[in-house]
Structure formats: structure tokens, C-alpha cells
Write a protein that holds these residues in place. Structure first.
Motif, PDB file in Angstrom:
ATOM      1  N   VAL A  48       0.853  -1.190   0.000  1.00 41.86           N
ATOM      2  CA  VAL A  48       0.000   0.000   0.000  1.00 41.86           C
ATOM      3  C   VAL A  48       0.890   1.242   0.000  1.00 41.86           C
ATOM      4  O   VAL A  48       0.699   2.167  -0.795  1.00 41.86           O
ATOM      5  CB  VAL A  48      -0.977   0.028   1.199  1.00 41.86           C
ATOM      6  CG1 VAL A  48      -1.660   1.379   1.322  1.00 41.86           C
ATOM      7  CG2 VAL A  48      -2.016  -1.074   1.084  1.00 41.86           C
ATOM      8  N   ALA A  51       2.802   1.784  -3.299  1.00 44.75           N
ATOM      9  CA  ALA A  51       1.991   2.028  -4.496  1.00 44.75           C
ATOM     10  C   ALA A  51       2.075   3.472  -4.972  1.00 44.75           C
ATOM     11  O   ALA A  51       1.864   3.748  -6.157  1.00 44.75           O
ATOM     12  CB  ALA A  51       0.539   1.636  -4.227  1.00 44.75           C
ATOM     13  N   GLU A  55      -3.012   4.047  -8.499  1.00 42.56           N
ATOM     14  CA  GLU A  55      -4.275   3.695  -7.844  1.00 42.56           C
ATOM     15  C   GLU A  55      -4.598   2.212  -7.975  1.00 42.56           C
ATOM     16  O   GLU A  55      -5.117   1.601  -7.041  1.00 42.56           O
ATOM     17  CB  GLU A  55      -5.425   4.534  -8.399  1.00 42.56           C
ATOM     18  CG  GLU A  55      -6.707   4.247  -7.648  1.00 42.56           C
ATOM     19  CD  GLU A  55      -7.670   5.410  -7.636  1.00 42.56           C
ATOM     20  OE1 GLU A  55      -8.842   5.147  -7.384  1.00 42.56           O
ATOM     21  OE2 GLU A  55      -7.234   6.548  -7.862  1.00 42.56           O
ATOM     22  N   ARG A  58      -2.507   0.357  -5.487  1.00 40.72           N
ATOM     23  CA  ARG A  58      -2.983   0.638  -4.129  1.00 40.72           C
ATOM     24  C   ARG A  58      -4.266  -0.144  -3.838  1.00 40.72           C
ATOM     25  O   ARG A  58      -4.406  -0.735  -2.768  1.00 40.72           O
ATOM     26  CB  ARG A  58      -3.201   2.145  -3.937  1.00 40.72           C
ATOM     27  CG  ARG A  58      -3.455   2.525  -2.499  1.00 40.72           C
ATOM     28  CD  ARG A  58      -3.463   4.025  -2.222  1.00 40.72           C
ATOM     29  NE  ARG A  58      -4.185   4.830  -3.193  1.00 40.72           N
ATOM     30  CZ  ARG A  58      -3.621   5.565  -4.155  1.00 40.72           C
ATOM     31  NH1 ARG A  58      -2.317   5.593  -4.285  1.00 40.72           N
ATOM     32  NH2 ARG A  58      -4.356   6.263  -4.986  1.00 40.72           N
ATOM     33  N   LYS A  59      -5.186  -0.188  -4.791  1.00 41.98           N
ATOM     34  CA  LYS A  59      -6.438  -0.946  -4.606  1.00 41.98           C
ATOM     35  C   LYS A  59      -6.153  -2.432  -4.434  1.00 41.98           C
ATOM     36  O   LYS A  59      -6.756  -3.091  -3.589  1.00 41.98           O
ATOM     37  CB  LYS A  59      -7.384  -0.718  -5.782  1.00 41.98           C
ATOM     38  CG  LYS A  59      -8.088   0.605  -5.744  1.00 41.98           C
ATOM     39  CD  LYS A  59      -9.050   0.732  -6.917  1.00 41.98           C
ATOM     40  CE  LYS A  59      -9.771   2.058  -6.876  1.00 41.98           C
ATOM     41  NZ  LYS A  59     -10.705   2.210  -8.005  1.00 41.98           N
ATOM     42  N   ARG A  62      -4.669  -2.960  -0.980  1.00 43.64           N
ATOM     43  CA  ARG A  62      -5.696  -2.831   0.060  1.00 43.64           C
ATOM     44  C   ARG A  62      -6.619  -4.043   0.076  1.00 43.64           C
ATOM     45  O   ARG A  62      -7.064  -4.470   1.150  1.00 43.64           O
ATOM     46  CB  ARG A  62      -6.497  -1.550  -0.143  1.00 43.64           C
ATOM     47  CG  ARG A  62      -5.712  -0.328   0.269  1.00 43.64           C
ATOM     48  CD  ARG A  62      -6.528   0.928   0.178  1.00 43.64           C
ATOM     49  NE  ARG A  62      -5.767   2.054   0.688  1.00 43.64           N
ATOM     50  CZ  ARG A  62      -5.980   3.309   0.337  1.00 43.64           C
ATOM     51  NH1 ARG A  62      -6.942   3.609  -0.511  1.00 43.64           N
ATOM     52  NH2 ARG A  62      -5.248   4.268   0.841  1.00 43.64           N
TER      53      ARG A  62
END
Length: 104
Positions: A48, A51, A55, A58-59, A62
């Protein structure tokens, strides 16, 4: 974080850290499963942070955090509301998905 800074609620369902209540890890998790899920959790948390502005990365990271915490019993249906068989199914499914994700 030192273990002496962690307090449990009377029922053992939650830990209190720095005055904040968090759901406790499922106490019936086998040690090796807990160790593996925790490894995946920490790796996902690092991802995370790494990243940056990506995006999609990161997604994805997560989602791995969510899956690891669900496997640990810290998210999703409360572990104390599940039968032991349901709990085993939860942690095994989450661990399998995390391991499959590493291979892809």
C-alpha cells in the motif's frame, strides 16, 4: 508494539491499544496459519505504501490487506459468531487466495 500495551476486553473479543478498540485475532487460529496470514498482511501493508500514485496497485494491495485481516478474524463476520468449521473455512480460504495471488 509491546504486548504489555495491549489490553483485552473481558470477553476477549477486542483488544484496546492506545485507547482504541480493535477486533482481536481469532484465538483458534493455528500458529502457522496465523504466522502466514500476518506475513501476508505486513507485505500487503508495505505494498500500500509503495503504491504511491498508482491507484490500481494501491487498490490491489488494500484488497490483500482486507483478505489477510478477514483470515485473521479481524474483519468480516465476527469469529465468535461462527462455528469452528466456519472459522477454519474462513482462514483456509483467505490463506489460499493470498498464496494464489502471490503465484500469479
Amino acid at each position: 508494539m509491546a504486548a504489555e500495551n495491549v489490553q483485552y476486553t473481558e470477553d476477549g473479543h477486542f483488544v484496546i491499544i492506545k485507547g482504541r478498540r480493535w477486533r482481536a485475532t481469532d484465538p483458534r487460529l493455528p500458529h502457522e496459519v496465523e504466522k502466514s496470514l500476518t506475513h501476508h498482511l505486513m507485505s500487503a501493508r508495505r505494498a500500500v505504501g509503495a503504491a504511491g500514485d498508482d491507484e490500481d496497485a494501491r487498490k490491489a494491495a488494500r484488497a490483500r490487506v482486507q483478505l489477510a485481516k478477514t483470515g485473521l478474524g479481524e474483519r468480516g463476520t465476527a469469529w465468535w459468531e461462527q462455528t469452528l468449521a466456519e472459522r477454519r473455512q474462513r482462514w483456509n480460504d483467505c490463506l489460499r487466495q493470498l498464496e494464489e495471488g502471490e503465484r500469479s
